[in-house]
Design a protein around this motif. Structure first.
Motif, PDB file in Angstrom:
ATOM      1  N   THR A   1       0.819  -1.209   0.000  1.00  0.00           N
ATOM      2  CA  THR A   1       0.000   0.000   0.000  1.00  0.00           C
ATOM      3  C   THR A   1       0.856   1.263   0.000  1.00  0.00           C
ATOM      4  O   THR A   1       0.354   2.346  -0.285  1.00  0.00           O
ATOM      5  CB  THR A   1      -0.942   0.019   1.219  1.00  0.00           C
ATOM      6  N   ASP A   2       2.148   1.115   0.288  1.00  0.00           N
ATOM      7  CA  ASP A   2       3.049   2.270   0.296  1.00  0.00           C
ATOM      8  C   ASP A   2       3.695   2.519  -1.068  1.00  0.00           C
ATOM      9  O   ASP A   2       4.491   3.423  -1.233  1.00  0.00           O
ATOM     10  CB  ASP A   2       4.135   2.085   1.364  1.00  0.00           C
ATOM     11  N   VAL A   3       3.352   1.713  -2.076  1.00  0.00           N
ATOM     12  CA  VAL A   3       3.870   1.873  -3.439  1.00  0.00           C
ATOM     13  C   VAL A   3       2.668   1.851  -4.380  1.00  0.00           C
ATOM     14  O   VAL A   3       1.828   0.969  -4.287  1.00  0.00           O
ATOM     15  CB  VAL A   3       4.841   0.733  -3.812  1.00  0.00           C
ATOM     16  N   SER A   4       2.574   2.828  -5.273  1.00  0.00           N
ATOM     17  CA  SER A   4       1.453   2.821  -6.213  1.00  0.00           C
ATOM     18  C   SER A   4       1.842   2.070  -7.482  1.00  0.00           C
ATOM     19  O   SER A   4       2.954   2.200  -7.977  1.00  0.00           O
ATOM     20  CB  SER A   4       1.013   4.247  -6.545  1.00  0.00           C
ATOM     21  N   THR A   5       0.914   1.252  -7.967  1.00  0.00           N
ATOM     22  CA  THR A   5       1.135   0.429  -9.148  1.00  0.00           C
ATOM     23  C   THR A   5       0.330   0.983 -10.309  1.00  0.00           C
ATOM     24  O   THR A   5      -0.828   1.322 -10.145  1.00  0.00           O
ATOM     25  CB  THR A   5       0.695  -1.022  -8.882  1.00  0.00           C
ATOM     26  N   GLY A   6       0.942   1.042 -11.482  1.00  0.00           N
ATOM     27  CA  GLY A   6       0.235   1.441 -12.693  1.00  0.00           C
ATOM     28  C   GLY A   6       0.348   0.345 -13.722  1.00  0.00           C
ATOM     29  O   GLY A   6       1.424  -0.207 -13.926  1.00  0.00           O
ATOM     30  N   GLN A   7      -0.760  -0.021 -14.327  1.00  0.00           N
ATOM     31  CA  GLN A   7      -0.724  -1.020 -15.395  1.00  0.00           C
ATOM     32  C   GLN A   7      -1.123  -0.313 -16.674  1.00  0.00           C
ATOM     33  O   GLN A   7      -2.204   0.259 -16.775  1.00  0.00           O
ATOM     34  CB  GLN A   7      -1.666  -2.187 -15.102  1.00  0.00           C
ATOM     35  N   HIS A   8      -0.227  -0.328 -17.641  1.00  0.00           N
ATOM     36  CA  HIS A   8      -0.420   0.394 -18.886  1.00  0.00           C
ATOM     37  C   HIS A   8      -0.712  -0.603 -20.005  1.00  0.00           C
ATOM     38  O   HIS A   8      -0.841  -1.793 -19.755  1.00  0.00           O
ATOM     39  CB  HIS A   8       0.818   1.236 -19.192  1.00  0.00           C
ATOM     40  N   VAL A   9      -0.791  -0.138 -21.221  1.00  0.00           N
ATOM     41  CA  VAL A   9      -1.134  -1.004 -22.344  1.00  0.00           C
ATOM     42  C   VAL A   9      -0.224  -2.221 -22.402  1.00  0.00           C
ATOM     43  O   VAL A   9      -0.674  -3.345 -22.493  1.00  0.00           O
ATOM     44  CB  VAL A   9      -1.081  -0.220 -23.677  1.00  0.00           C
ATOM     45  N   ASP A  10       1.076  -2.015 -22.323  1.00  0.00           N
ATOM     46  CA  ASP A  10       1.997  -3.148 -22.398  1.00  0.00           C
ATOM     47  C   ASP A  10       3.110  -3.029 -21.366  1.00  0.00           C
ATOM     48  O   ASP A  10       4.230  -3.447 -21.583  1.00  0.00           O
ATOM     49  CB  ASP A  10       2.595  -3.264 -23.802  1.00  0.00           C
ATOM     50  N   ASP A  11       2.795  -2.448 -20.222  1.00  0.00           N
ATOM     51  CA  ASP A  11       3.838  -2.162 -19.249  1.00  0.00           C
ATOM     52  C   ASP A  11       3.228  -2.089 -17.854  1.00  0.00           C
ATOM     53  O   ASP A  11       2.037  -1.855 -17.704  1.00  0.00           O
ATOM     54  CB  ASP A  11       4.469  -0.815 -19.610  1.00  0.00           C
ATOM     55  N   VAL A  12       4.049  -2.292 -16.862  1.00  0.00           N
ATOM     56  CA  VAL A  12       3.651  -2.107 -15.463  1.00  0.00           C
ATOM     57  C   VAL A  12       4.677  -1.181 -14.841  1.00  0.00           C
ATOM     58  O   VAL A  12       5.877  -1.345 -15.041  1.00  0.00           O
ATOM     59  CB  VAL A  12       3.634  -3.447 -14.687  1.00  0.00           C
ATOM     60  N   SER A  13       4.211  -0.174 -14.123  1.00  0.00           N
ATOM     61  CA  SER A  13       5.133   0.744 -13.474  1.00  0.00           C
ATOM     62  C   SER A  13       4.786   0.840 -12.003  1.00  0.00           C
ATOM     63  O   SER A  13       3.719   0.406 -11.576  1.00  0.00           O
ATOM     64  CB  SER A  13       5.053   2.135 -14.120  1.00  0.00           C
ATOM     65  N   ASN A  14       5.695   1.391 -11.232  1.00  0.00           N
ATOM     66  CA  ASN A  14       5.406   1.622  -9.820  1.00  0.00           C
ATOM     67  C   ASN A  14       6.095   2.897  -9.377  1.00  0.00           C
ATOM     68  O   ASN A  14       7.073   3.321  -9.968  1.00  0.00           O
ATOM     69  CB  ASN A  14       5.827   0.428  -8.962  1.00  0.00           C
ATOM     70  N   LEU A  15       5.536   3.487  -8.332  1.00  0.00           N
ATOM     71  CA  LEU A  15       6.095   4.699  -7.762  1.00  0.00           C
ATOM     72  C   LEU A  15       6.227   4.478  -6.262  1.00  0.00           C
ATOM     73  O   LEU A  15       5.231   4.281  -5.569  1.00  0.00           O
ATOM     74  CB  LEU A  15       5.199   5.908  -8.034  1.00  0.00           C
ATOM     75  N   ALA A  16       7.456   4.472  -5.791  1.00  0.00           N
ATOM     76  CA  ALA A  16       7.713   4.319  -4.361  1.00  0.00           C
ATOM     77  C   ALA A  16       8.202   5.651  -3.813  1.00  0.00           C
ATOM     78  O   ALA A  16       9.041   6.302  -4.426  1.00  0.00           O
ATOM     79  CB  ALA A  16       8.769   3.235  -4.127  1.00  0.00           C
ATOM     80  N   VAL A  17       7.666   6.037  -2.679  1.00  0.00           N
ATOM     81  CA  VAL A  17       8.048   7.281  -2.023  1.00  0.00           C
ATOM     82  C   VAL A  17       8.348   6.950  -0.571  1.00  0.00           C
ATOM     83  O   VAL A  17       7.665   6.130   0.034  1.00  0.00           O
ATOM     84  CB  VAL A  17       6.906   8.322  -2.110  1.00  0.00           C
ATOM     85  N   GLY A  18       9.377   7.553  -0.016  1.00  0.00           N
ATOM     86  CA  GLY A  18       9.715   7.327   1.378  1.00  0.00           C
ATOM     87  C   GLY A  18      10.067   8.619   2.081  1.00  0.00           C
ATOM     88  O   GLY A  18      10.415   9.604   1.429  1.00  0.00           O
ATOM     89  N   ARG A  19       9.984   8.600   3.396  1.00  0.00           N
ATOM     90  CA  ARG A  19      10.335   9.797   4.178  1.00  0.00           C
ATOM     91  C   ARG A  19      11.837  10.024   4.200  1.00  0.00           C
ATOM     92  O   ARG A  19      12.310  11.123   4.462  1.00  0.00           O
ATOM     93  CB  ARG A  19       9.806   9.661   5.607  1.00  0.00           C
ATOM     94  N   ASN A  20      12.594   8.936   3.947  1.00  0.00           N
ATOM     95  CA  ASN A  20      14.047   9.052   3.890  1.00  0.00           C
ATOM     96  C   ASN A  20      14.574   8.007   2.910  1.00  0.00           C
ATOM     97  O   ASN A  20      13.812   7.166   2.410  1.00  0.00           O
ATOM     98  CB  ASN A  20      14.675   8.897   5.286  1.00  0.00           C
ATOM     99  N   GLU A  21      15.851   8.041   2.645  1.00  0.00           N
ATOM    100  CA  GLU A  21      16.442   7.150   1.650  1.00  0.00           C
ATOM    101  C   GLU A  21      16.286   5.675   2.017  1.00  0.00           C
ATOM    102  O   GLU A  21      15.942   4.853   1.173  1.00  0.00           O
ATOM    103  CB  GLU A  21      17.925   7.491   1.480  1.00  0.00           C
ATOM    104  N   ASP A  22      16.515   5.330   3.289  1.00  0.00           N
ATOM    105  CA  ASP A  22      16.400   3.931   3.706  1.00  0.00           C
ATOM    106  C   ASP A  22      14.986   3.394   3.504  1.00  0.00           C
ATOM    107  O   ASP A  22      14.798   2.266   3.038  1.00  0.00           O
ATOM    108  CB  ASP A  22      16.814   3.767   5.173  1.00  0.00           C
ATOM    109  N   GLU A  23      13.992   4.200   3.853  1.00  0.00           N
ATOM    110  CA  GLU A  23      12.605   3.765   3.683  1.00  0.00           C
ATOM    111  C   GLU A  23      12.277   3.585   2.200  1.00  0.00           C
ATOM    112  O   GLU A  23      11.650   2.602   1.812  1.00  0.00           O
ATOM    113  CB  GLU A  23      11.664   4.794   4.310  1.00  0.00           C
ATOM    114  N   LEU A  24      12.711   4.513   1.376  1.00  0.00           N
ATOM    115  CA  LEU A  24      12.480   4.427  -0.062  1.00  0.00           C
ATOM    116  C   LEU A  24      13.122   3.179  -0.655  1.00  0.00           C
ATOM    117  O   LEU A  24      12.484   2.430  -1.389  1.00  0.00           O
ATOM    118  CB  LEU A  24      13.025   5.678  -0.759  1.00  0.00           C
ATOM    119  N   VAL A  25      14.375   2.942  -0.324  1.00  0.00           N
ATOM    120  CA  VAL A  25      15.088   1.774  -0.856  1.00  0.00           C
ATOM    121  C   VAL A  25      14.386   0.497  -0.417  1.00  0.00           C
ATOM    122  O   VAL A  25      14.143  -0.411  -1.223  1.00  0.00           O
ATOM    123  CB  VAL A  25      16.571   1.783  -0.402  1.00  0.00           C
TER     124      VAL A  25
END
Length: 122
Positions: free
Chosen positions: A51-75
């Motif tokens: 739930t902390d990463v948003s998923t996008g499903q496109h015509v022929d692709d899947v993408s994601n967007l991860a956001v964190g409060r700091n670098e360790d959380e993001l990684v």
């Protein structure tokens, strides 16, 4: 598509290609829809589990967007998501395109790429 294929250039037609795997034919109007339906359960699993990463499903692709409060959380979020995604695709017997990559434009992206490279190595 599992049927044998022939390459065509103008009016010339090549010999039948018999050794093929499962794939999507370029230009097939239904293949991307079928691929999206085939992967839908896995994509929903990713969306519900991360739930902390948003998923996008496109015509022929899947993408994601991860956001964190700091670098360790993001990684951590990005790596957990990528590992889960790879596991789902493997279960579906799909391969991830060699074009898929992380371009390390930031220190966090470099750390993510190194984590994923270590996971992918035998």
């Amino acid at each position: 598509h599992l049927a044998p294929r022939r390459l065509r250039l103008g009016k010339a037609i090549g010999m039948p290609i018999l050794e093929i795997g499962q794939s999507i034919l370029a230009g097939c109007k239904r293949s991307t829809h079928l691929a999206r339906v085939y992967t839908l359960t896995g994509i929903k699993e990713l969306d519900e589990s991360h739930t902390d990463v948003s998923t996008g499903q496109h015509v022929d692709d899947v993408s994601n967007l991860a956001v964190g409060r700091n670098e360790d959380e993001l990684v951590g979020r990005a790596v957990r998501y990528a590992v889960h995604f790879a596991r789902i695709m493997k279960k579906l017997r799909m391969t991830i395109s060699g074009k898929s990559m992380v371009v390390p434009a930031t220190k966090a992206a470099l750390r993510i790429a190194k984590h994923l490279q270590n996971i992918a190595s035998p």
